[in-house]
Write a protein that holds these residues in place. Sequence first.
Motif, PDB file in Angstrom:
ATOM      1  N   THR A 560       0.893  -1.297   0.178  1.00 50.97           N
ATOM      2  CA  THR A 560       0.194  -0.409   0.425  1.00 50.97           C
ATOM      3  C   THR A 560       1.160   0.946   0.187  1.00 50.97           C
ATOM      4  OG1 THR A 560      -1.569  -0.954   1.029  1.00 50.97           O
ATOM      5  CG2 THR A 560      -1.532   0.641   1.178  1.00 50.97           C
ATOM      6  N   LEU A 561       1.135   1.939  -0.644  1.00 52.86           N
ATOM      7  CA  LEU A 561       1.708   3.169  -0.775  1.00 52.86           C
ATOM      8  C   LEU A 561       0.675   5.291  -0.214  1.00 52.86           C
ATOM      9  CD1 LEU A 561       3.658   5.294  -1.795  1.00 52.86           C
ATOM     10  CD2 LEU A 561       2.442   4.560  -4.402  1.00 52.86           C
ATOM     11  N   PHE A 562       1.180   5.661   0.390  1.00 54.82           N
ATOM     12  CA  PHE A 562       0.693   6.559   1.014  1.00 54.82           C
ATOM     13  C   PHE A 562       2.031   8.064   0.014  1.00 54.82           C
ATOM     14  CE2 PHE A 562       0.128   4.292   5.049  1.00 54.82           C
ATOM     15  CZ  PHE A 562      -1.325   3.962   4.529  1.00 54.82           C
ATOM     16  N   THR A 563       1.156   9.195  -0.108  1.00 51.60           N
ATOM     17  CA  THR A 563       1.753   9.911  -0.801  1.00 51.60           C
ATOM     18  C   THR A 563       2.281  11.515  -0.270  1.00 51.60           C
ATOM     19  OG1 THR A 563       0.154  10.739  -2.334  1.00 51.60           O
ATOM     20  CG2 THR A 563       0.620   8.517  -3.162  1.00 51.60           C
ATOM     21  N   GLY A 564       2.497  12.106   0.192  1.00 48.38           N
ATOM     22  CA  GLY A 564       2.187  13.797   0.034  1.00 48.38           C
ATOM     23  C   GLY A 564       3.567  14.486  -0.565  1.00 48.38           C
ATOM     24  N   TYR A 565       3.521  16.552  -0.746  1.00 53.25           N
ATOM     25  CA  TYR A 565       4.137  16.507  -1.469  1.00 53.25           C
ATOM     26  C   TYR A 565       4.808  17.676  -0.746  1.00 53.25           C
ATOM     27  CZ  TYR A 565       5.835  19.981  -5.278  1.00 53.25           C
ATOM     28  OH  TYR A 565       6.504  21.056  -5.859  1.00 53.25           O
ATOM     29  N   PHE A 566       5.714  18.404  -0.633  1.00 47.51           N
ATOM     30  CA  PHE A 566       6.113  19.635   0.242  1.00 47.51           C
ATOM     31  C   PHE A 566       7.214  20.419  -0.639  1.00 47.51           C
ATOM     32  CE2 PHE A 566       9.221  16.202   2.341  1.00 47.51           C
ATOM     33  CZ  PHE A 566      10.253  16.868   2.343  1.00 47.51           C
ATOM     34  N   ILE A 567       7.767  21.526  -0.382  1.00 46.47           N
ATOM     35  CA  ILE A 567       8.475  22.880  -0.534  1.00 46.47           C
ATOM     36  C   ILE A 567       9.636  23.189   0.563  1.00 46.47           C
ATOM     37  CG2 ILE A 567       9.081  24.820  -1.935  1.00 46.47           C
ATOM     38  CD1 ILE A 567       6.309  24.088  -3.210  1.00 46.47           C
ATOM     39  N   LEU A 568      10.572  22.913   0.786  1.00 48.70           N
ATOM     40  CA  LEU A 568      11.576  23.106   1.252  1.00 48.70           C
ATOM     41  C   LEU A 568      12.366  23.986   1.126  1.00 48.70           C
ATOM     42  CD1 LEU A 568      11.934  22.815   4.430  1.00 48.70           C
ATOM     43  CD2 LEU A 568      13.673  21.070   3.574  1.00 48.70           C
ATOM     44  N   PRO A 569      12.320  25.230   1.781  1.00 52.82           N
ATOM     45  CA  PRO A 569      13.694  26.206   1.454  1.00 52.82           C
ATOM     46  C   PRO A 569      14.830  25.914   1.989  1.00 52.82           C
ATOM     47  CG  PRO A 569      11.202  27.288   1.850  1.00 52.82           C
ATOM     48  CD  PRO A 569      11.776  25.977   2.340  1.00 52.82           C
ATOM     49  N   PRO A 570      15.722  27.107   1.275  1.00 56.10           N
ATOM     50  CA  PRO A 570      16.711  26.903   2.341  1.00 56.10           C
ATOM     51  C   PRO A 570      16.782  27.303   3.423  1.00 56.10           C
ATOM     52  CG  PRO A 570      17.130  27.854   0.087  1.00 56.10           C
ATOM     53  CD  PRO A 570      15.527  27.673   0.264  1.00 56.10           C
ATOM     54  N   ARG A 571      17.492  26.590   4.580  1.00 52.76           N
ATOM     55  CA  ARG A 571      17.805  26.994   5.917  1.00 52.76           C
ATOM     56  C   ARG A 571      16.418  26.914   6.158  1.00 52.76           C
ATOM     57  NH1 ARG A 571      19.672  32.188   3.665  1.00 52.76           N
ATOM     58  NH2 ARG A 571      18.111  32.959   4.102  1.00 52.76           N
ATOM     59  N   ARG A 572      15.834  25.880   6.072  1.00 54.56           N
ATOM     60  CA  ARG A 572      14.689  25.220   7.021  1.00 54.56           C
ATOM     61  C   ARG A 572      14.630  23.986   7.020  1.00 54.56           C
ATOM     62  NH1 ARG A 572      10.728  29.247   4.950  1.00 54.56           N
ATOM     63  NH2 ARG A 572      11.611  31.182   5.111  1.00 54.56           N
ATOM     64  N   THR A 573      13.962  23.698   7.919  1.00 56.35           N
ATOM     65  CA  THR A 573      13.789  22.101   8.247  1.00 56.35           C
ATOM     66  C   THR A 573      11.891  21.515   8.586  1.00 56.35           C
ATOM     67  OG1 THR A 573      15.228  21.663   9.740  1.00 56.35           O
ATOM     68  CG2 THR A 573      14.068  20.237  10.209  1.00 56.35           C
ATOM     69  N   ASN A 574      11.402  20.629   7.579  1.00 60.24           N
ATOM     70  CA  ASN A 574      10.030  20.457   7.698  1.00 60.24           C
ATOM     71  C   ASN A 574      10.175  19.074   8.541  1.00 60.24           C
ATOM     72  OD1 ASN A 574       7.746  20.331   6.729  1.00 60.24           O
ATOM     73  ND2 ASN A 574       7.578  18.909   5.264  1.00 60.24           N
ATOM     74  N   ALA A 575       8.989  18.413   9.352  1.00 53.64           N
ATOM     75  CA  ALA A 575       8.905  17.483   9.367  1.00 53.64           C
ATOM     76  C   ALA A 575       7.560  17.108   8.576  1.00 53.64           C
ATOM     77  CB  ALA A 575       8.405  17.137  11.104  1.00 53.64           C
ATOM     78  N   VAL A 576       7.305  15.301   7.802  1.00 50.73           N
ATOM     79  CA  VAL A 576       6.539  14.784   7.599  1.00 50.73           C
ATOM     80  C   VAL A 576       5.658  13.869   8.329  1.00 50.73           C
ATOM     81  CG1 VAL A 576       5.148  13.616   5.140  1.00 50.73           C
ATOM     82  CG2 VAL A 576       6.864  16.239   5.162  1.00 50.73           C
TER      83      VAL A 576
END
Length: 633
Positions: A560-576
């Motif tokens: 089974t497959l879960f999907t997502g999309y995000f944009i991360l600029p420099p000097r940043r952190t993103n938690a998915v």
Amino acid sequence: MSVSRSSTPYITRRTWRLLVLLLIVPLTALILSKGVTLLLAASDVYRSAMQLRAMLVVSPPLSNMSAIQESVGELDVAYTGLAGELQPLLPATTLLRVLPGYGPLAAASPALLSASEQGMALLRRGVDLVGPDIAAIRAAQPSASVIDLLPQVAARVGPQLPSLAQDIASLRVSLAALGTSGMPDRAAVLLQGAPGALALAEVIARLGPELPTLLGMEGPKHYLILVQNNHELRATGGFIASVGKVTLDQGKLVELDFVDSYDIYRNDGIYPPAPAPMLKYMDIQLMLMRDANWSPDLPTAAKVARALYKSDTGIEIDGVVTVDLNAVKTIFGALGGIQVAGFDEPLTGDNIEAQIVRLWERPAAGDTAVGGATSEELGAWWEQRKAFIPALTQAALTHVQKGGANYLQLADALYEALTDRSVQVWLDSAVAKEVLSTAGWDGSLQPEKGRDFLAVVDTNMGYNKADAAIERALDYRVAWPDGLRSPAQATLTLTYTHPIDADDPGCDLTPRYGNSYADLIARCYFNYVRVYVPQGSELIAATGVTTDSIATLRGEKGTTLFTGYFILPPRRTNAVTFTYTLPPQLTPEAYTLILQRQSGTHPLPVTIEVDGKVAETILEAAKLIWPSPDLLP
């Protein structure tokens, strides 16, 4: 009343000293004599082993098989002598563990002796099995090069090789079980590297009967080499920057041709539509060769690449090999310094990535640089920018053909690249498919029924090289909050950090080149993330991605497959974060996790918590199995 003395003779202190001396002198002499005997026996083994090693390092056994056989015989005699001397002393060797330096090595003597006996038996059997055929081929063609003889040898001895596979596997297991902590560096390095070389030998042995066909002894065979740039991550390890066609006929390399992946296209060609996410986020309309590795399961992606290549060229492909920058570094590290036209200095594993980046910016064919170029100059740069790939390949082949390579180090490097999947191989042969899949070298997704499975696949959709900088971490927690009779709940947290101190105003997705390769790294990270989990898992929630990108789909290999999309600029952190339930058959008592690391990514910091048990590690290999004795506290 007088007290009578005992009739037992009185032994004076001087007499005691004399008796002790009479005992110590012969005992010391015996120990010294035994030590000298052991030293001489060990010296004979070392001399014979180094002589054999020198022959193998200079050239493969094809050069002088009779000398190899003679050297193996000498080593066998020397080893038998040493083993006979050591056998009576083995029960006492464990007492030596506390001694600094060679104590741990001495304490491992019983296990080492057992493994050595396996190794000598395998060596003798192998030489006896293939030696006569190799000697006959060499005698018939005394002036032929090793490269020319290898295919003939493989075709002749290949069918016999599987009989050695089990012995090779047994020796590999024995050596892998040896602890090397505290051992001298030279011994530790040798013991740690041996299982890898043996694993490579085992796979070759199991492929033995297929070798004549795979080498084109029964007709030409065509293979594709997909050169993947993992600085621009795609599902199987990186953007397909260049495509090479290798043709083998009668075991000879008759063609080696690399082209830019953008050049594999026909104006009148008929192409399938691109995957929906590529259309949505990148405005890519059609599935072309450069995007053929959309599936993270290489056997699936290889079939797509083969179909597209045939449609464009009319040539049927018999196998696909992927190679990324990590593989290039590993292999050139084993080859030593090689001078290649266009590069400023001899290429090594330490400098090759930096040199490739420099040549990408300013190709060797001229002074054109990407930064500030006119449209005409940019066109010239485009034509020249990947000319270094065939130059690198030809230089490496020439270096090996001329005997400049240490073949043992090269084998170790190839094993390392296959193990971490910076090299992946798919062959259109039923036997080869099974052998490579079992070894974990075919780049496939490998879920197993009744086990938890997790594979995170990132796809850079930003027309840039930001993956060279992106830092990742994975946190995976499984619990049964509603009781053991209810399905487990999994929480996956993926942390992405873009550490580059730069600005990319507006996070423009338009394809464009900057002044340098570094400019392509210092861009916003446009990431389409796919999470492959066991079939029957149900998504509860997802955060850290755009709402319209969240979906549950059917994945490859029954997942089974879960999907997502995000944009991360420099000097940043993103938690998915993905929270989901697992299939009900996964209980604490029968829980096993298979975690696959995406090819082309950096070593991955991993935290796992299952039913309250926590482990942290850095995943460098392609796969992690939980529970594992190495991970449990």
